[in-house]
Design a protein around this motif. Structure first.
Motif, short mmCIF file in Angstrom:
data_model
loop_
_atom_site.label_atom_id
_atom_site.label_comp_id
_atom_site.label_asym_id
_atom_site.label_seq_id
_atom_site.Cartn_x
_atom_site.Cartn_y
_atom_site.Cartn_z
N GLY A 1 0.79 -1.23 0.00
CA GLY A 1 0.00 0.00 0.00
C GLY A 1 0.82 1.28 0.00
N GLY A 2 2.13 1.14 0.02
CA GLY A 2 3.00 2.32 0.10
C GLY A 2 3.59 2.45 1.49
N LEU A 3 4.91 2.47 1.54
CA LEU A 3 5.60 2.48 2.82
C LEU A 3 6.17 3.88 3.07
CD1 LEU A 3 6.34 0.49 5.05
CD2 LEU A 3 8.48 0.06 3.86
N HIS A 4 5.65 4.54 4.11
CA HIS A 4 6.13 5.87 4.45
C HIS A 4 7.06 5.80 5.65
CE1 HIS A 4 3.49 8.51 1.98
NE2 HIS A 4 2.76 7.41 1.95
N ARG A 5 8.06 6.68 5.64
CA ARG A 5 8.93 6.84 6.82
C ARG A 5 8.89 8.30 7.25
NH1 ARG A 5 11.63 2.98 3.74
NH2 ARG A 5 12.12 1.07 4.92
N TYR A 6 8.61 8.51 8.55
CA TYR A 6 8.49 9.86 9.08
C TYR A 6 9.56 10.09 10.16
CZ TYR A 6 3.85 9.59 7.00
OH TYR A 6 2.80 9.44 6.13
N PRO A 7 10.13 11.29 10.19
CA PRO A 7 11.03 11.62 11.29
C PRO A 7 10.23 12.11 12.49
CG PRO A 7 11.07 13.39 9.66
CD PRO A 7 10.07 12.37 9.18
N SER B 1 8.78 13.27 4.43
CA SER B 1 8.71 11.83 4.63
C SER B 1 9.36 11.15 3.45
CB SER B 1 7.26 11.36 4.77
OG SER B 1 6.61 11.41 3.52
N GLU B 2 9.58 9.86 3.62
CA GLU B 2 10.13 9.07 2.53
C GLU B 2 9.06 8.07 2.13
OE1 GLU B 2 14.11 6.88 2.89
OE2 GLU B 2 12.60 5.32 2.96
N LEU B 3 8.79 7.98 0.84
CA LEU B 3 7.81 7.02 0.35
C LEU B 3 8.52 5.97 -0.48
CD1 LEU B 3 4.97 5.93 -0.18
CD2 LEU B 3 4.73 7.63 -2.01
N ASP B 4 8.40 4.70 -0.07
CA ASP B 4 8.95 3.58 -0.83
C ASP B 4 10.42 3.78 -1.19
OD1 ASP B 4 6.50 2.31 -0.77
OD2 ASP B 4 5.81 3.31 -2.58
N GLY B 5 11.19 4.36 -0.29
CA GLY B 5 12.62 4.47 -0.52
C GLY B 5 13.03 5.56 -1.50
N GLU B 6 12.15 6.47 -1.84
CA GLU B 6 12.50 7.60 -2.70
C GLU B 6 13.55 8.48 -2.02
OE1 GLU B 6 9.15 10.79 -1.10
OE2 GLU B 6 8.93 9.93 -3.12
N ALA B 7 14.15 9.38 -2.79
CA ALA B 7 15.24 10.19 -2.25
C ALA B 7 14.80 11.02 -1.05
CB ALA B 7 15.79 11.11 -3.34
N PHE B 8 15.36 10.71 0.08
CA PHE B 8 15.17 11.54 1.26
C PHE B 8 16.42 11.34 2.07
CE2 PHE B 8 14.09 12.53 5.57
CZ PHE B 8 13.29 13.65 5.47
N ASP B 9 17.18 12.37 2.26
CA ASP B 9 18.50 12.22 2.84
C ASP B 9 18.42 12.15 4.37
OD1 ASP B 9 21.10 12.14 3.52
OD2 ASP B 9 21.73 13.79 2.24
N TRP B 10 18.21 10.94 4.87
CA TRP B 10 18.03 10.76 6.30
C TRP B 10 19.29 11.08 7.08
CZ3 TRP B 10 13.49 10.29 8.46
CH2 TRP B 10 12.43 9.83 7.68
N GLY B 11 20.43 11.04 6.41
CA GLY B 11 21.68 11.28 7.12
C GLY B 11 21.94 12.75 7.38
N ASP B 12 21.21 13.62 6.73
CA ASP B 12 21.41 15.06 6.88
C ASP B 12 20.21 15.63 7.62
OD1 ASP B 12 21.79 17.74 6.68
OD2 ASP B 12 22.21 17.74 4.55
N ARG B 13 20.45 16.33 8.71
CA ARG B 13 19.31 16.76 9.50
C ARG B 13 18.65 18.00 8.92
NH1 ARG B 13 20.71 17.71 15.38
NH2 ARG B 13 18.54 18.30 15.36
N SER B 14 19.26 18.63 7.94
CA SER B 14 18.70 19.88 7.43
C SER B 14 17.26 19.74 6.89
CB SER B 14 19.61 20.50 6.38
OG SER B 14 19.84 19.61 5.32
N PRO B 15 16.91 18.60 6.23
CA PRO B 15 15.53 18.51 5.76
C PRO B 15 14.54 18.60 6.91
CG PRO B 15 16.85 16.74 4.85
CD PRO B 15 17.71 17.44 5.86
N VAL B 16 14.96 18.12 8.05
CA VAL B 16 14.07 18.14 9.20
C VAL B 16 14.04 19.54 9.82
CG1 VAL B 16 13.65 17.15 11.48
CG2 VAL B 16 14.49 15.72 9.63
N TYR B 17 15.19 20.15 9.87
CA TYR B 17 15.25 21.50 10.42
C TYR B 17 14.40 22.48 9.63
CZ TYR B 17 18.68 21.12 14.11
OH TYR B 17 19.30 20.83 15.29
N ARG B 18 14.21 22.20 8.37
CA ARG B 18 13.39 23.08 7.55
C ARG B 18 11.90 22.98 7.92
NH1 ARG B 18 16.96 21.94 3.17
NH2 ARG B 18 15.62 20.37 2.28
N HIS B 19 11.57 22.00 8.72
CA HIS B 19 10.18 21.80 9.12
C HIS B 19 10.10 21.92 10.63
CE1 HIS B 19 10.29 20.11 5.11
NE2 HIS B 19 9.00 20.37 5.05
N PRO B 20 10.04 23.16 11.10
CA PRO B 20 10.19 23.39 12.54
C PRO B 20 9.11 22.76 13.41
CG PRO B 20 9.55 25.40 11.40
CD PRO B 20 9.84 24.40 10.36
#
Lengths: 110, 110
Positions: free
Chosen positions: A51-57, A86-105
């Motif tokens: 059904g689609g695998l999401h990953r959320y920080p 979020s990451e859907l089905d392993g699409e590009a989301f750079d989990w190793g860099d915290r900046s994507p998360v910091y952009r979402h306060p």
């Protein structure tokens, strides 16, 4: 006996529920600050391969362990997380860099 | 690209070498402060089921990742860890309580 420490491999298998009671998913891994050893956030997996695998920080300070439920409860909700990165089905989301998360306060104010 | 974060399940499989070059073992899990999400120490496994399996607490701030070696290097040594608290073959050692580690300050001064 109440322990102040918890093993990482126990956290990694735990379920997470939102403040509305809805299940957000299961913790898959933790992202650690290399320099300090602080947990920046948990990667929470929701859905299925079909059904689609999401990953959320989900930030550690939004997680409280509920012993009776044997699960973590978060101040966030699945609905709220869907509006953030979020990451859907392993699409590009750079989990190793915290900046994507910091952009979402919203992840860091709970 | 240099990442400031590292996934817990990557850390958990890593080898650890002492400052004398001798292998201390492999990280088995991390012990986290429930309240703050800080890594208190890594549980490092040394030996085998046949020859005796030891687990040593190695504080995060003594660990530096060496990219070329794909392993962590510690300021501690296996010899030094042998003089501190450890678990042998699953004998009683309360990993969930940090006080046994605090009683051995050599782990926290590196």
């Amino acid at each position: 006996m109440v322990h102040s420490l918890v093993p990482s491999d126990r956290v990694e298998a735990a379920s997470v529920y939102g403040r509305d009671g809805q299940k957000i998913g299961r913790i898959e891994r933790l992202m650690l600050e290399k320099a300090t050893g602080a947990v920046a956030y948990a990667v929470v997996k929701y859905g299925s391969l079909l059904g689609g695998l999401h990953r959320y920080p989900v930030p550690w300070n939004s997680l409280k362990y509920n012993l009776a439920r044997d699960a973590y409860e978060s101040d966030l909700t699945l609905e709220g997380l869907r509006n953030g990165p979020s990451e859907l089905d392993g699409e590009a989301f750079d989990w190793g860099d915290r900046s994507p998360v910091y952009r979402h306060p919203q992840y860091w104010t709970v």
